[in-house]
Design a protein around this motif. Structure first.
Motif: not given
Length: 76
Positions: A30, A32-33, A36, A54
């Protein structure tokens, strides 16, 4: 003194370098997303929080950014 945002810190750094640093040092999928989306795609905290995949608040996005940015920017 002007406040420098996280997006300003990555100007001139390739998405490949940003992605490599995030993938190498951030182990939570989560987080990381979120990193990014914010750094590579330029989405705001509110835009990220509005994503149903999310299920996070704007405050959570802000906390993730504050937690990981010092670590990530050391490795750009």
């Amino acid at each position: 003194m002007d406040k420098i945002g996280y997006k300003d810190m990555v100007i001139g750094i390739s998405n490949a370098r940003i992605e490599k640093a995030i993938n190498e040092y951030v182990h939570n999928p989560r987080d990381r997303k979120v990193l990014k989306l914010c750094l590579m795609h330029g989405l705001s905290y509110t835009s990220i929080a509005g994503r149903t995949d999310l299920n996070v608040s704007s405050r959570t996005v802000q906390t993730i950014m504050h937690r990981w940015m010092p670590i990530i920017k050391e490795h750009f």
